[in-house]
Design an enzyme around this catalytic site. Structure first.
Site, PDB file in Angstrom:
ATOM      1  N   ASN A 208      -9.325  -2.655 -20.428  1.00  0.00           N
ATOM      2  CA  ASN A 208      -8.803  -2.558 -21.796  1.00  0.00           C
ATOM      3  C   ASN A 208      -9.974  -2.637 -22.772  1.00  0.00           C
ATOM      4  O   ASN A 208     -11.115  -2.794 -22.367  1.00  0.00           O
ATOM      5  CB  ASN A 208      -7.749  -3.646 -22.050  1.00  0.00           C
ATOM      6  CG  ASN A 208      -8.332  -5.029 -21.876  1.00  0.00           C
ATOM      7  OD1 ASN A 208      -9.237  -5.421 -22.595  1.00  0.00           O
ATOM      8  ND2 ASN A 208      -7.819  -5.772 -20.898  1.00  0.00           N
ATOM      9  N   ASP A 276      -2.324  -7.134 -17.304  1.00  0.00           N
ATOM     10  CA  ASP A 276      -1.051  -7.669 -16.814  1.00  0.00           C
ATOM     11  C   ASP A 276      -0.746  -7.199 -15.390  1.00  0.00           C
ATOM     12  O   ASP A 276      -0.006  -7.844 -14.672  1.00  0.00           O
ATOM     13  CB  ASP A 276       0.089  -7.243 -17.744  1.00  0.00           C
ATOM     14  CG  ASP A 276       0.000  -7.971 -19.079  1.00  0.00           C
ATOM     15  OD1 ASP A 276      -0.285  -9.183 -19.059  1.00  0.00           O
ATOM     16  OD2 ASP A 276       0.203  -7.334 -20.128  1.00  0.00           O
ATOM     17  N   PRO A 303      -1.359 -12.706 -12.039  1.00  0.00           N
ATOM     18  CA  PRO A 303      -0.942 -14.045 -12.470  1.00  0.00           C
ATOM     19  C   PRO A 303      -1.158 -14.188 -13.976  1.00  0.00           C
ATOM     20  O   PRO A 303      -2.108 -13.615 -14.527  1.00  0.00           O
ATOM     21  CB  PRO A 303      -1.895 -14.970 -11.710  1.00  0.00           C
ATOM     22  CG  PRO A 303      -3.069 -14.118 -11.335  1.00  0.00           C
ATOM     23  CD  PRO A 303      -2.537 -12.724 -11.180  1.00  0.00           C
ATOM     24  N   ASP A 304      -0.261 -14.897 -14.630  1.00  0.00           N
ATOM     25  CA  ASP A 304      -0.459 -15.198 -16.053  1.00  0.00           C
ATOM     26  C   ASP A 304      -1.262 -16.502 -16.103  1.00  0.00           C
ATOM     27  O   ASP A 304      -0.737 -17.586 -15.848  1.00  0.00           O
ATOM     28  CB  ASP A 304       0.884 -15.340 -16.770  1.00  0.00           C
ATOM     29  CG  ASP A 304       0.694 -15.428 -18.278  1.00  0.00           C
ATOM     30  OD1 ASP A 304      -0.230 -16.141 -18.720  1.00  0.00           O
ATOM     31  OD2 ASP A 304       1.464 -14.779 -19.010  1.00  0.00           O
ATOM     32  N   ILE A 305      -2.531 -16.374 -16.441  1.00  0.00           N
ATOM     33  CA  ILE A 305      -3.446 -17.520 -16.351  1.00  0.00           C
ATOM     34  C   ILE A 305      -3.071 -18.578 -17.390  1.00  0.00           C
ATOM     35  O   ILE A 305      -2.986 -19.767 -17.091  1.00  0.00           O
ATOM     36  CB  ILE A 305      -4.903 -17.048 -16.531  1.00  0.00           C
ATOM     37  CG1 ILE A 305      -5.217 -15.968 -15.493  1.00  0.00           C
ATOM     38  CG2 ILE A 305      -5.872 -18.211 -16.415  1.00  0.00           C
ATOM     39  CD1 ILE A 305      -6.499 -15.205 -15.737  1.00  0.00           C
ATOM     40  N   PHE A 323      -3.885 -16.644 -27.084  1.00  0.00           N
ATOM     41  CA  PHE A 323      -3.982 -15.591 -28.091  1.00  0.00           C
ATOM     42  C   PHE A 323      -2.792 -14.656 -27.895  1.00  0.00           C
ATOM     43  O   PHE A 323      -2.270 -14.530 -26.796  1.00  0.00           O
ATOM     44  CB  PHE A 323      -5.293 -14.801 -27.932  1.00  0.00           C
ATOM     45  CG  PHE A 323      -6.423 -15.393 -28.735  1.00  0.00           C
ATOM     46  CD1 PHE A 323      -7.005 -16.593 -28.351  1.00  0.00           C
ATOM     47  CD2 PHE A 323      -6.891 -14.764 -29.878  1.00  0.00           C
ATOM     48  CE1 PHE A 323      -8.040 -17.150 -29.090  1.00  0.00           C
ATOM     49  CE2 PHE A 323      -7.921 -15.311 -30.625  1.00  0.00           C
ATOM     50  CZ  PHE A 323      -8.492 -16.511 -30.230  1.00  0.00           C
ATOM     51  N   LYS A 341       5.200 -19.070 -22.831  1.00  0.00           N
ATOM     52  CA  LYS A 341       4.047 -19.453 -22.011  1.00  0.00           C
ATOM     53  C   LYS A 341       3.849 -20.971 -21.961  1.00  0.00           C
ATOM     54  O   LYS A 341       3.196 -21.473 -21.059  1.00  0.00           O
ATOM     55  CB  LYS A 341       2.778 -18.785 -22.545  1.00  0.00           C
ATOM     56  CG  LYS A 341       2.901 -17.259 -22.580  1.00  0.00           C
ATOM     57  CD  LYS A 341       1.608 -16.578 -22.263  1.00  0.00           C
ATOM     58  CE  LYS A 341       1.758 -15.081 -22.352  1.00  0.00           C
ATOM     59  NZ  LYS A 341       0.690 -14.361 -21.656  1.00  0.00           N
TER      60      LYS A 341
HETATM   61  N1  CTP Z   1      -2.990 -14.074 -20.592  1.00  0.00           N
HETATM   62  C1  CTP Z   1      -3.394 -14.665 -19.410  1.00  0.00           C
HETATM   63  N2  CTP Z   1      -3.127 -14.045 -18.230  1.00  0.00           N
HETATM   64  C2  CTP Z   1      -2.465 -12.869 -18.196  1.00  0.00           C
HETATM   65  C3  CTP Z   1      -2.063 -12.261 -19.405  1.00  0.00           C
HETATM   66  C4  CTP Z   1      -2.352 -12.899 -20.582  1.00  0.00           C
HETATM   67  O1  CTP Z   1      -4.000 -15.726 -19.433  1.00  0.00           O
HETATM   68  N3  CTP Z   1      -2.227 -12.285 -17.030  1.00  0.00           N
HETATM   69  C5  CTP Z   1      -3.239 -14.800 -21.836  1.00  0.00           C
HETATM   70  C6  CTP Z   1      -4.230 -14.148 -22.771  1.00  0.00           C
HETATM   71  O2  CTP Z   1      -5.550 -14.644 -22.553  1.00  0.00           O
HETATM   72  C7  CTP Z   1      -3.701 -14.569 -24.133  1.00  0.00           C
HETATM   73  C8  CTP Z   1      -2.208 -14.662 -23.920  1.00  0.00           C
HETATM   74  O3  CTP Z   1      -2.026 -14.806 -22.524  1.00  0.00           O
HETATM   75  O4  CTP Z   1      -4.149 -15.865 -24.488  1.00  0.00           O
HETATM   76  C9  CTP Z   1      -1.402 -13.534 -24.414  1.00  0.00           C
HETATM   77  O5  CTP Z   1      -1.863 -12.302 -23.963  1.00  0.00           O
HETATM   78  P1  CTP Z   1      -1.085 -10.957 -24.360  1.00  0.00           P
HETATM   79  O6  CTP Z   1      -1.760  -9.823 -23.675  1.00  0.00           O
HETATM   80  O7  CTP Z   1      -0.934 -10.886 -25.841  1.00  0.00           O
HETATM   81  O8  CTP Z   1       0.330 -11.279 -23.758  1.00  0.00           O
HETATM   82  P2  CTP Z   1       1.106 -10.772 -22.541  1.00  0.00           P
HETATM   83  O9  CTP Z   1       1.526 -11.935 -21.749  1.00  0.00           O
HETATM   84  O10 CTP Z   1       0.331  -9.720 -21.842  1.00  0.00           O
HETATM   85  O11 CTP Z   1       2.401 -10.171 -23.234  1.00  0.00           O
HETATM   86  P3  CTP Z   1       2.681  -8.707 -23.791  1.00  0.00           P
HETATM   87  O12 CTP Z   1       1.730  -7.778 -23.086  1.00  0.00           O
HETATM   88  O13 CTP Z   1       4.098  -8.507 -23.483  1.00  0.00           O
HETATM   89  O14 CTP Z   1       2.430  -8.786 -25.273  1.00  0.00           O
END
Ligand code: CTP
Length: 397
Positions: A208, A276, A303-305, A323, A341
């Protein structure tokens, strides 16, 4: 900041020991005094004569030196310093420190000291990654030992990866950050930054547009307030800041592993733009082009960290900041994201192309917390970082 500081420098027996000569010079240039201690193995790599010549002090080598014991016992030697720096900290020395062994002068001093200890590890990449070393690292961190590096790169042994002694300016910056008695002195803060790269095959990847500028600025601002910063970054455009504990990763999964290894921390800021999805079953060999035939990629969820850390039952950082990069209904989406989250604060921003924020030098954010949504005026990413670091310092008290 280093002027007048006394550093007890313990030189371990790694190939990188030669860098200590430059380190001693740079420390003295900044007005610090260096009392050198060498292990037996270190003496195989650099001569005590060079070390003492640069330090302007004699090298301490023996545990049982009766003359010195009469002049200055090893207990006293360990306590007159403002900080004990171990560089290079070999796997062996780290293991001894973690276990509390005290078989020679260096390890005895480390056991006897009541001053802060900082280590700059350096070793072969496999040794660094070995579970035993990682266990010892976690134990040492738990004992309050500060860690600078190691860096990833080409190694003297011909391999590539983490294990290289941090560059001298980075060690100096970590020392300066330590002595800088800012409001975050003694606090350990994790920052994720940059994009992640998710491989399609060995040459192609999905990424990205994140440059890493905002996360880097935040880390720098935290360091300048005296925090020890663990900086976990994907392949960013901007160079990582000085004076942080640096972990460079590529994928979201690697980022999660590095984040988990960095815990416990007092606060964590997740500024990384994590992909994602990753390509499910990325090809081990380059996918060949076949005329008229399109490859089909299937995806797996990463994984969503942020959510993983924010929802930890034990060991959750005291303050978790996420963020939210949005393109419409910024506050509503970010508020929902904060709930979903489980983080304490969300720094929301509008990343629509017309804002020029993603990859640009400015940011316009809304800070969402229990107190509601607070819109900050558009300002440089450095200023956003400084303001956020200041707020974090106030919140941690
Ligand atoms: N984040 C993370 N791990 C992921 C995705 C996101 O830690 N796999 C964290 C980012 O570092 C940020 C926050 O989650 O602090 C939000 O990221 P964002 O891309 O805005 O959110 P998403 O969960 O991807 O939601 P969406 O794409 O639906 O807006």
């Amino acid at each position: 900041m280093l002027a007048g500081k006394r550093i007890l420098l313990i030189i371990g027996g790694g190939i990188a020991a030669y860098k200590c000569l430059d380190l001693i010079r740079r420390l003295r240039e900044r007005g610090a005094s260096v009392t050198p201690v060498m292990t037996r193995a270190a003496e195989e790599l650099v001569t005590p004569l060079s070390v003492s010549a640069l330090a302007g002090e004699e090298v301490h080598r023996d545990l049982f030196d009766l003359t010195k014991e009469a002049e200055m016992g090893h207990i006293q030697l360990s306590r007159v310093a403002d900080l004990v720096l171990v560089a290079p900290a070999t796997a062996d020395l780290m293991a001894k420190m973690a276990q509390g062994l005290a078989g020679d002068l260096a390890t005895t001093l480390l056991m006897a000291t009541d001053t802060p200890v900082m280590i700059a590890p350096a070793m072969n990449v496999r040794m660094w990654e070995h579970p035993a070393t990682q266990r010892n690292l976690a134990l040492l961190r738990g004992d309050g030992v500060r860690v600078v590096g190691p860096e990833a790169g080409d190694m003297a042994c011909g391999e590539f990866g983490p294990g290289r002694l941090s560059e001298v300016p980075d060690i100096i910056a970590a020392l300066e950050a330590h002595f800088n008695a800012g409001p975050l002195a003694g606090r350990r803060v994790l920052v994720t930054s940059g994009p992640t790269h998710e491989p399609i095959d060995p040459v192609r990847y999905i990424a990205n547009r994140s440059s890493g500028a905002q996360g880097t600025a935040i880390a720098r601002a935290l360091v300048s307030l005296g925090a020890q910063v663990v900086f976990v970054t994907g392949p960013a455009d901007v160079a990582p800041p000085d004076g942080v504990v640096l972990h460079q990763v590529e994928t979201a999964q690697q980022m999660l592993e590095a984040v988990e290894a960095a815990l416990p921390v007092d606060a964590a800021i997740f500024a990384a733009a994590v992909a994602d999805w990753r390509v499910d079953g990325a090809s081990a060999s380059k996918i060949k082009k076949e005329v008229g035939k399109m490859p089909t990629l299937s995806f797996a969820e990463n994984p969503d960290i942020l959510a993983t850390v924010a929802q930890m039952k034990t060991g959750r950082p005291g303050l978790v900041v996420g963020f939210a990069a949005e393109t419409d209904d910024v506050v509503a989406h970010a508020t929902a994201k904060r709930e979903r989250k489980g983080c304490d604060w969300i720094v929301a921003n509008d990343v629509s192309p017309e804002t020029g924020i993603m990859g640009g030098s400015e940011n316009a954010v809304v800070l969402i917390s229990d107190d509601g949504a607070e819109a900050w005026p558009r300002m440089g990413k450095d200023q956003v970082a400084e303001r956020l670091a200041q707020r974090l310092a106030e919140a941690l008290g």
